[in-house]
Scaffold this active site. Structure first.
Site, PDB file in Angstrom:
ATOM      1  NE  ARG A  92      46.162  46.693  42.156  1.00  0.00           N
ATOM      2  CZ  ARG A  92      45.543  45.861  42.962  1.00  0.00           C
ATOM      3  NH1 ARG A  92      44.786  46.343  43.909  1.00  0.00           N
ATOM      4  NH2 ARG A  92      45.672  44.570  42.827  1.00  0.00           N
ATOM      5  NE  ARG A 242      38.718  36.614  39.274  1.00  0.00           N
ATOM      6  CZ  ARG A 242      39.655  37.345  39.878  1.00  0.00           C
ATOM      7  NH1 ARG A 242      40.856  36.830  40.092  1.00  0.00           N
ATOM      8  NH2 ARG A 242      39.401  38.566  40.260  1.00  0.00           N
ATOM      9  CD  GLU A 393      47.412  44.556  46.745  1.00  0.00           C
ATOM     10  OE1 GLU A 393      46.428  44.468  47.512  1.00  0.00           O
ATOM     11  OE2 GLU A 393      47.392  44.174  45.570  1.00  0.00           O
TER      12      GLU A 393
END
Ligand code: ADP
Length: 407
Positions: A92, A242, A393
């Site tokens: 990845r 964030r 994923e």
């Protein structure tokens, strides 16, 4: 073929070994504290409580990879008899910039290109490179593939990816929206279509990847046409720590005006400011309690006002993107929830979908009582399908790797 999937961070390395014959996960592992005292490898197995732990110094990713192979081939706790059984490695990689629109077999040129993208992914790309180089060193001759978090989003048109700044910054510095979680948005959009017995190429899908980091994506007839994260994963909805999108002038205002008790500036420089936006903002910064949605939910339900507004901000942000992306695609056929919060946040999904009947989307509160399972949670009369699709994923990385190395 057995494929090893590697996700290398600066001081950690996650891995999975998958037997592509039946797409079975054989083992999953995590190496922590690489280069820090107390390095540790933990290997686990599906449907088993068993664990295999190696505690030894691992000053670099090379020792981490050596121990990963030791664990995978261990006499008692291993899952393969030798390294030769591993046919390929899929890595990845965070930032593919504009160079990579799909996964690629790694060669020297690809390594150079990942290196060139370090300014765009200064935290992740160097770590990803270390992971690849370490694997190349301990598994020489094994083909390796890079799967980029940004690749799926490369189909966005310029009107969606450009920022309204002088064009020379795009031309000279490649300043633009790239988007992240591409592997997840690609997987769940395709899987959602399959689940409905359709093709993603025939649908307009909005995917909501809501985890510690969250991003939204508009997938128009199988292609990403917009996404909420930007040149870095800071843009978009509020996340665990964030900030998500804000007026960039906020930075200057805080830097000029925030003072410590003794009158010195609280924020020393722009790096310090970005650290606040990346690590101390979002759900954590607003609630003052936690970056974890479960803690925020618990506090909000117990009446904490700041936790309530943090949760409301996330819900409102997601709703705004759903509205925007439905407008961008001229309608929507399916809305998909995935990742930790998307898959498990029953109440959050309910709040997000409230009052979308005008758009033809209606949740069934009973069907919605599901966590971490593939499920249609829309009301029977909902024109727009609302789905929960657990992301995977790793399987995308494994499939891409298999396809590229057997081509
Ligand atoms: P990452 O982005 O690190 O992969 P995940 O996809 O694992 O993160 O998502 C982590 C988030 O999912 C956390 O905020 C966590 O609180 C949230 N989450 C996990 N389980 C639940 C739950 N049952 N209800 C609400 N949120 C949950």
């Amino acid at each position: 073929m057995k494929i090893l999937i590697v996700n290398a961070g600066s001081s950690s390395l996650k891995y999975q070994l998958v037997d592509m014959d039946g797409e079975r996960v054989l083992a999953k592992g995590l190496v922590e504290r690489i280069g820090i005292a107390g390095s540790k490898l933990t290997q686990k197995y599906p449907d088993s409580e068993e664990k295999f732990v190696i505690e030894t110094d691992m000053p670099t990713h090379v020792q981490a990879c050596e121990n990963m192979l030791k664990a995978l081939t261990n006499d008692k706790y291993g899952v393969v008899s030798s390294m030769d059984e591993i046919g390929a490695v899929g890595h990845r990689v965070l930032h593919g910039g504009e160079k990579f629109t799909e996964s690629v077999v790694i060669n020297d040129k690809v390594m150079d290109a990942i290196r060139e993208n370090i300014p765009l992914g200064p935290l992740h790309n160097p770590a990803n490179l270390m992971g690849i180089e370490a694997c190349q060193q301990v598994m020489p001759g094994t083909p390796m593939v890079a799967v980029f978090d940004t690749a799926f989003h490369q189909t966005m048109p310029p009107k969606a990816y450009l920022y309204g700044v002088p064009y020379k910054y795009y031309l000279n510095l490649h300043v633009r929206r790239y988007g992240f979680h591409g592997t997840s948005h690609r997987y769940v959009s395709k899987r959602a279509a399959e689940f409905l017995g359709k093709k993603a190429e025939d649908m307009r899908i909005i995917t909501c990847h809501l985890g510690n980091g969250s991003s939204m994506c508009a997938v128009d007839h199988g292609k990403c046409v917009d996404t909420s994260m930007g040149i870095t994963p800071l843009e978009g909805v509020v996340m665990g720590t964030r900030s998500g999108s804000l007026d960039p002038a906020v930075l200057q205002f805080i830097m000029n005006n925030a003072k410590n008790e003794n009158g010195t500036p609280e924020i020393k420089d722009i790096d310090d400011m970005l650290n606040v936006l990346n690590k101390k903002s979002g759900l954590l910064g607003i609630s003052g309690i936690s970056s974890d949605m479960r803690d925020v939910d618990a506090a909000a339900d117990a009446g904490d006002k700041r936790a309530q507004v943090a949760r409301d901000m996330l819900v409102y942000g997601i709703r705004k993107y759903i509205g925007a992306y439905a407008a961008a695609m001229g309608g929507v056929d399916a809305i998909v929830f995935t990742a930790g919060i998307g898959e498990n946040g029953v109440e959050l999904r309910e709040k997000v979908m409230e009052g979308f009947e005008y758009m033809g989307a209606k949740l069934d509160p009973e069907k919605n009582k599901v966590r971490g399972e593939e499920r249609d949670v829309s009301a029977d009369d909902s024109k727009v399908k609302v789905l929960v699709i657990p992301t995977n994923e790793e399987i995308v990385i494994a499939r891409d790797t298999l396809e590229l190395v057997t081509k």
